[in-house]
Design a protein around this motif. Structure first.
Motif, PDB file in Angstrom:
ATOM      1  N   MET A  42      -3.267  -6.348   3.315  1.00  0.00           N
ATOM      2  CA  MET A  42      -2.548  -5.424   4.197  1.00  0.00           C
ATOM      3  C   MET A  42      -3.454  -4.305   4.693  1.00  0.00           C
ATOM      4  N   LEU A  43      -4.277  -3.759   3.803  1.00  0.00           N
ATOM      5  CA  LEU A  43      -5.184  -2.678   4.199  1.00  0.00           C
ATOM      6  C   LEU A  43      -6.206  -3.165   5.223  1.00  0.00           C
ATOM      7  N   LEU A  44      -6.738  -4.354   4.998  1.00  0.00           N
ATOM      8  CA  LEU A  44      -7.697  -4.917   5.961  1.00  0.00           C
ATOM      9  C   LEU A  44      -7.033  -5.190   7.302  1.00  0.00           C
ATOM     10  N   LEU A  45      -5.824  -5.711   7.271  1.00  0.00           N
ATOM     11  CA  LEU A  45      -5.103  -5.999   8.505  1.00  0.00           C
ATOM     12  C   LEU A  45      -4.888  -4.724   9.304  1.00  0.00           C
ATOM     13  N   ALA A  46      -4.520  -3.640   8.628  1.00  0.00           N
ATOM     14  CA  ALA A  46      -4.314  -2.366   9.318  1.00  0.00           C
ATOM     15  C   ALA A  46      -5.621  -1.795   9.840  1.00  0.00           C
ATOM     16  N   ALA A  47      -6.670  -1.872   9.037  1.00  0.00           N
ATOM     17  CA  ALA A  47      -7.947  -1.270   9.421  1.00  0.00           C
ATOM     18  C   ALA A  47      -8.625  -2.027  10.551  1.00  0.00           C
ATOM     19  N   LEU A  61      -3.268 -10.928  18.683  1.00  0.00           N
ATOM     20  CA  LEU A  61      -4.467 -10.343  18.098  1.00  0.00           C
ATOM     21  C   LEU A  61      -5.342 -11.431  17.499  1.00  0.00           C
ATOM     22  N   PRO A  62      -6.665 -11.245  17.523  1.00  0.00           N
ATOM     23  CA  PRO A  62      -7.546 -12.227  16.881  1.00  0.00           C
ATOM     24  C   PRO A  62      -7.440 -12.141  15.363  1.00  0.00           C
ATOM     25  N   LEU A  63      -7.466 -13.260  14.697  1.00  0.00           N
ATOM     26  CA  LEU A  63      -7.464 -13.298  13.233  1.00  0.00           C
ATOM     27  C   LEU A  63      -8.910 -13.228  12.775  1.00  0.00           C
ATOM     28  N   LEU A  64      -9.399 -12.025  12.513  1.00  0.00           N
ATOM     29  CA  LEU A  64     -10.789 -11.821  12.126  1.00  0.00           C
ATOM     30  C   LEU A  64     -11.078 -12.497  10.790  1.00  0.00           C
ATOM     31  N   ALA A  65     -12.349 -12.824  10.586  1.00  0.00           N
ATOM     32  CA  ALA A  65     -12.726 -13.637   9.430  1.00  0.00           C
ATOM     33  C   ALA A  65     -12.343 -12.983   8.108  1.00  0.00           C
ATOM     34  N   ASP A  66     -12.688 -11.695   7.932  1.00  0.00           N
ATOM     35  CA  ASP A  66     -12.390 -11.061   6.642  1.00  0.00           C
ATOM     36  C   ASP A  66     -10.899 -10.867   6.441  1.00  0.00           C
TER      37      ASP A  66
END
Length: 362
Positions: free
Chosen positions: A192-197, A234-239
């Motif tokens: 969740m934190l990565l998704l928000a950031a 939105l793009p689904l970034l790798a991390d």
């Protein structure tokens, strides 16, 4: 069980037990009865009241008609709910002022209602509350109940302008890496934190994200925004994708019918609350890293959203692109983040050429 509840009720009536304890014991008994009968317990509120139950028989039909009228105004769901809440507050207060019907409303009543709301809302929220009052007046005038009410609503309302709470890039990375990924809850919180950031998604959209919103083959996230209803891709970034997959495979409870991606770590396994649930996740990360926003004191997911927008500004990304990434309806909403871009704000400073200060008198 019935005999037990009768004993409990008798003790409460005789003063041997408090009312709150009687209700608690009754609720516990009903839970056990349902488990004995069905083998499980459905988590739900025992009693549900309609928000309009607080209105009397005169003003409740007005409120219900107003809510139906709002449905046809093509407003966002949250906006309709806010306008309905302000209207409900005013209509519940009017009988205290001696107003017995909507047709008896006068401009002085509306002016008094604005003052009444000022005692319930903070100064920064009164701008929106006054807009809701103006919309209610327009409805009352269009429905033929009153005339001239809108003129009693103030046109200008002071509003405090606060700096956006933002974090430097290093602190954002510290937050996202602060979770204990050896536990299911830690895997969930990191995702969740990565998704928000990385995306700047609103907290309500993170909590509302569903399994079908993620297209793993195309590498993108597609969702209908809760605030505006507009579709956001939105793009689904790798991390981000790796963190979400790690949670889905090794942290998310098995056999749960709920379609939300992120669930509570304890039963009942349902989607998280965007207010308390997500805020607790972010606040715990802030506490672990002892970081604080440089322009404020916020400790929620919105700090990550503001930090994401500010980093885009620092990278010379145009406002239309930022607005599109954040899911805004227009670039005006993104201008709020300009105040946090110290680097480019310095470029806007003017010298005193041509407007030199006068020489001080001896």
């Amino acid at each position: 069980m019935a005999a037990y509840l009768q004993v409990v009720a008798t003790k409460c009536r005789d003063g041997q037990m408090k009312e709150w304890k009687r209700k608690l014991l009754r609720k516990s008994t009903l839970v056990l009865v349902e488990v004995a009968r069905t083998g499980s317990y459905r988590w739900a509120l025992s009693f549900r009241r309609h928000p309009n139950d607080a209105l009397d028989a005169v003003f409740r039909p007005v409120q219900e008609e107003f809510e139906s009228w709002l449905e046809g105004q093509r407003l966002a769901g949250d906006t309709r709910e806010l306008y309905a809440t302000v209207s409900r507050t005013i209509l519940a207060w009017l009988p205290e002022r001696g107003v017995t019907s909507a047709r008896a409303l006068a401009g002085s009543d509306i002016a008094a209602a604005v003052i009444f709301l000022g005692g319930r809302y903070k100064p920064g929220s009164m701008r929106t509350a006054v807009t809701a009052v103006r919309v209610l007046c327009r409805f009352l005038e269009e429905s033929g109940r009153c005339t001239g009410l809108a003129r009693a609503v103030p046109r200008q309302v002071s509003r405090r302008v606060l700096f956006a709470d933002v974090l430097p890039g290093g602190d954002v990375e510290a937050l996202t890496n602060s979770t204990n990924t050896a536990t299911p809850q830690g895997r969930r919180d990191k995702a969740m934190l990565l998704l928000a950031a990385r995306t700047g998604l609103r907290p309500v959209d993170i909590s509302g994200l569903r399994l079908q919103d993620i297209d793993w083959a195309q590498g993108q996230i597609t969702l209908a925004q809760h605030k505006t209803g507009a579709l956001l891709i939105l793009p689904l970034l790798a991390d981000v994708g790796k963190a979400i997959a790690d949670y889905l495979l090794h942290g998310r409870p098995d056999g749960v019918a709920d379609e939300h991606v992120f669930l509570r770590s304890q039963a009942p396994y349902v989607g998280l609350s965007p207010s308390s649930g997500l805020y607790n996740v972010a606040a715990a990360a802030f506490a672990r890293t002892t970081t604080s926003p440089r322009n404020g004191t916020g400790h929620g997911f919105r700090v990550l959203r503001a930090s994401f927008a500010t980093r885009m500004l620092e990278d010379d990304t145009s406002l239309p692109v930022i607005s599109g990434a954040l899911g805004h309806r227009g670039i005006a909403s993104a201008k709020h983040y300009l105040a946090a871009d110290d680097t480019h704000l310095r470029d806007c400073c003017l010298d005193f050429a041509g407007i030199e200060p006068r020489t001080a008198r001896p």
